[in-house]
Design a protein around this motif. Structure first.
Motif, short mmCIF file in Angstrom:
data_model
loop_
_atom_site.label_atom_id
_atom_site.label_comp_id
_atom_site.label_asym_id
_atom_site.label_seq_id
_atom_site.Cartn_x
_atom_site.Cartn_y
_atom_site.Cartn_z
N GLY A 114 -5.58 -0.11 8.85
CA GLY A 114 -6.35 -0.47 7.67
C GLY A 114 -7.68 0.23 7.51
O GLY A 114 -8.49 -0.17 6.68
N VAL A 119 0.85 -1.19 0.00
CA VAL A 119 0.00 0.00 0.00
C VAL A 119 0.88 1.24 0.00
O VAL A 119 1.65 1.46 0.95
CB VAL A 119 -0.94 0.02 1.22
CG1 VAL A 119 -1.88 1.22 1.16
CG2 VAL A 119 -1.73 -1.28 1.30
N ASP A 174 -15.42 3.55 4.81
CA ASP A 174 -15.79 2.70 5.94
C ASP A 174 -16.87 3.43 6.75
O ASP A 174 -16.89 4.68 6.80
CB ASP A 174 -14.59 2.45 6.85
CG ASP A 174 -13.66 1.38 6.30
OD1 ASP A 174 -14.03 0.74 5.30
OD2 ASP A 174 -12.57 1.21 6.87
N GLN A 176 -10.29 2.53 5.96
CA GLN A 176 -10.35 2.95 4.57
C GLN A 176 -11.44 4.01 4.36
O GLN A 176 -12.39 4.12 5.14
CB GLN A 176 -10.67 1.75 3.66
CG GLN A 176 -9.64 0.66 3.70
CD GLN A 176 -10.00 -0.51 2.80
OE1 GLN A 176 -10.95 -0.43 2.02
NE2 GLN A 176 -9.26 -1.60 2.91
N ARG A 177 -11.28 4.75 3.27
CA ARG A 177 -12.30 5.70 2.87
C ARG A 177 -13.60 4.95 2.56
O ARG A 177 -13.59 3.89 1.95
CB ARG A 177 -11.83 6.46 1.63
CG ARG A 177 -12.71 7.66 1.26
CD ARG A 177 -12.02 8.54 0.24
NE ARG A 177 -12.81 9.71 -0.06
CZ ARG A 177 -13.43 9.93 -1.21
NH1 ARG A 177 -13.33 9.04 -2.19
NH2 ARG A 177 -14.13 11.02 -1.41
N GLN A 188 -8.42 0.17 -4.08
CA GLN A 188 -7.98 1.49 -3.66
C GLN A 188 -6.82 1.99 -4.52
O GLN A 188 -5.97 1.21 -4.94
CB GLN A 188 -7.50 1.45 -2.21
CG GLN A 188 -8.59 1.16 -1.20
CD GLN A 188 -8.01 1.27 0.18
OE1 GLN A 188 -8.04 2.33 0.78
NE2 GLN A 188 -7.45 0.20 0.69
N ARG A 225 -17.65 -2.63 6.60
CA ARG A 225 -17.13 -2.45 5.25
C ARG A 225 -17.69 -3.56 4.37
O ARG A 225 -17.53 -4.72 4.67
CB ARG A 225 -15.60 -2.52 5.26
CG ARG A 225 -14.96 -2.35 3.87
CD ARG A 225 -13.45 -2.57 3.98
NE ARG A 225 -12.85 -1.66 4.95
CZ ARG A 225 -11.72 -1.92 5.59
NH1 ARG A 225 -11.08 -3.06 5.38
NH2 ARG A 225 -11.24 -1.05 6.47
#
Length: 500
Positions: A445, A71, A450, A447-448, A127, A487
């Motif tokens: 972890g 990532v 979520d 995330q956008r 992502q 999620r």
């Protein structure tokens, strides 16, 4: 749903291997299957005394999929220009990297090694900045293969992999359109990394709408984390669904699981196997649900239709004469309902198709012929308009009290926003729109998009709620708080350190 590509069943059934069939009742006629396909007996009236014969033939084609990912996180402060700008150290140079892994299931659909799974199993939700370094497929006999990604589709959450093998056991798709509520189904997968596991249950609902395009088969067969991408079988041993999501307040199975229907998945998979791109029709509008109050205001029947709240210049809708305030009630002869939305019906049509749209304008019905455009990629849609018919919510009116103490930028989850990100409109929580790259939340972890439902088991619906709970935990001498995050229909507790 119709797509702009042909279904090639030959690609799904090729190869040569031993034919496997289940024992059948005396006098039953054995179906003639193509070489290598795994099949069960003819339809039975009710559940068998045991699923063992069926599972024994099908399980060899169900695989475990694991990935290693890198990532890349740019050293950019998402809170620049806000009172919390200082929470991210500046001047650290280039991007930082974090290692991540994923675990899921899949199934072989050809004797030469084509495998179907969920896109989120092999791409971490697709992502930006996520590089998949390797994909490993493990068969039930413990053979391991390095897999190549042949193609994936973010919208449908489907992906096709390829391993180098011959005479591999494989399964075939069935007719999910014939699936009825109450039918028995069997799910095979790799929940919680335990290895091959089998669960059985019944179909609870069909065509269950969750997101903009998804129409799932709902089942009470236990589906848990790690089952994603695995097959759901009918009693004939045919794949009628691809296990994809669960709805759970705990992160574990509560009897509400969702599978992508075979009729929806097959044409996409066939196109990906041939190296093709998935194309969907595009209207170019912003939509609102037709609430009872709005139906009364517009003078239209309740429960049918969606309201056009914005028309994009130069797109298909404007060219056809669709206007703000139009209520779209039928597309191509199909009623627009909460289960068959404008986005769902439009995306199922080929770009360039000329389709009649029936609208109600000023209390009068009229039909407009629309030549559909080609739906842009997801990231481009969000850049064009965060409120687009097919995109997620924007960050323009993010809660000014961003949860900066945890390195998160959030927004209260409203029913409209929930629909845009494909979650239950009745869900209450906060939506994550930004994560400070060097925060513990990023490292764990988060995330956008979520959805945070609770912090330390206390429900939250605003950034102020998070700040209050974090402050109380800090005053009590705690070093971490537990976020319950949902999620893609799966929930989990994630402990986040409190900055000092």
């Amino acid at each position: 749903m119709r797509y702009a590509y042909a279904l090639s069943t030959a690609l799904l059934l090729g190869g040569a291997a031993a034919t496997l069939t289940l024992n059948q009742p005396a006098g039953a006629q054995t179906a003639q299957n193509e070489p290598g396909t795994i099949s069960a007996s003819a339809p039975r009236a009710g559940a068998p005394m045991s699923f063992a014969d069926m599972v024994g033939k099908l399980q060899p084609a169900v695989v475990n999929i694991s990935t290693t990912q890198r990532v890349k996180v740019a050293n950019v402060n998402p809170f620049a220009g806000t009172p919390w700008e200082g929470i991210v150290p500046q001047g650290q140079g280039g991007p930082t990297t974090q290692k991540a892994e994923s675990l899921g299931s899949g199934f072989i659909v050809s004797a030469d090694g084509y495998i179907v799974t969920n896109n989120h199993v092999i791409s971490a939700g697709n992502q930006r900045g996520v590089v998949v370094e390797s994909i490993t497929v493990t068969l039930p006999d413990r053979r391991e293969f390095k897999a190549k990604l042949i193609g994936n589709d973010t919208v449908s959450d489907l992906a096709v992999l390829k391993i180098e093998g011959q005479n591999l056991p494989f399964v075939k798709f069935g007719d999910s359109s014939a699936t009825r509520v109450g039918d028995w189904v069997v799910a095979i997968g790799n929940p919680f990394g335990l290895g091959g596991s089998v669960t059985a249950g019944i179909v609870s609902a069909v065509h269950r709408g969750i997101g903009q395009f998804d129409r799932f088969i709902q089942t009470d067969a236990s589906i848990n984390r790690g089952n994603s991408g695995g097959p759901m079988f009918d009693l004939n041993g045919n794949v009628i669904g691809i296990n994809s999501q669960i709805y759970s307040p705990t992160g574990g199975n509560v009897g509400i699981g969702f599978a992508i229907p075979a009729e929806q998945a097959q044409p996409i998979i066939a196109t990906l196997m041939k190296g093709g791109a998935i194309k969907r029709g595009y209207l170019g509008v912003t939509l609102q649900p037709l609430t009872p109050d709005m139906a009364d205001a517009f003078g239209v029947p309740k429960g049918v239709g969606e309201v056009i709240s914005d028309v994009k210049a130069g797109e298909a809708a404007q060219k056809a004469g669709i206007q703000n305030g139009d209520v779209v009630v039928r597309i191509g002869g199909k009623d627009v309902t909460p289960d068959q939305t404008v986005s769902h019906l439009t995306a199922g049509l080929a770009p360039g198709s000329r389709v009649p749209f029936e609208v109600i304008r000023d209390g009068r019905r009229q039909t407009l012929n629309v030549t559909l455009g080609n739906r842009p990629p997801e990231d481009q849609l969000r850049q064009l308009d965060p409120a687009d018919e097919n995109s997620g919510p924007g960050a323009g009116d993010v809660d000014s009290m961003a949860a900066a103490s945890l390195g998160l930028q959030v927004r209260t989850l409203t029913p409209d926003i929930a629909r845009q990100v494909g979650v239950d409109p009745a869900m209450q929580g906060v939506l994550v729109l930004g994560i400070a790259p060097n925060s513990d939340a990023a490292g764990k972890g988060i995330q956008r998009f979520d959805v945070i439902l609770s912090v330390n088991r206390q429900p939250v619906t605003s950034a102020a709620d998070i700040a209050r709970i974090v402050t109380a935990a800090k005053n009590a001498g705690r070093n971490t708080v537990a976020l319950f995050v949902q999620r893609r229909g799966q929930g989990q507790f994630i402990p986040i350190e409190i900055p000092r």
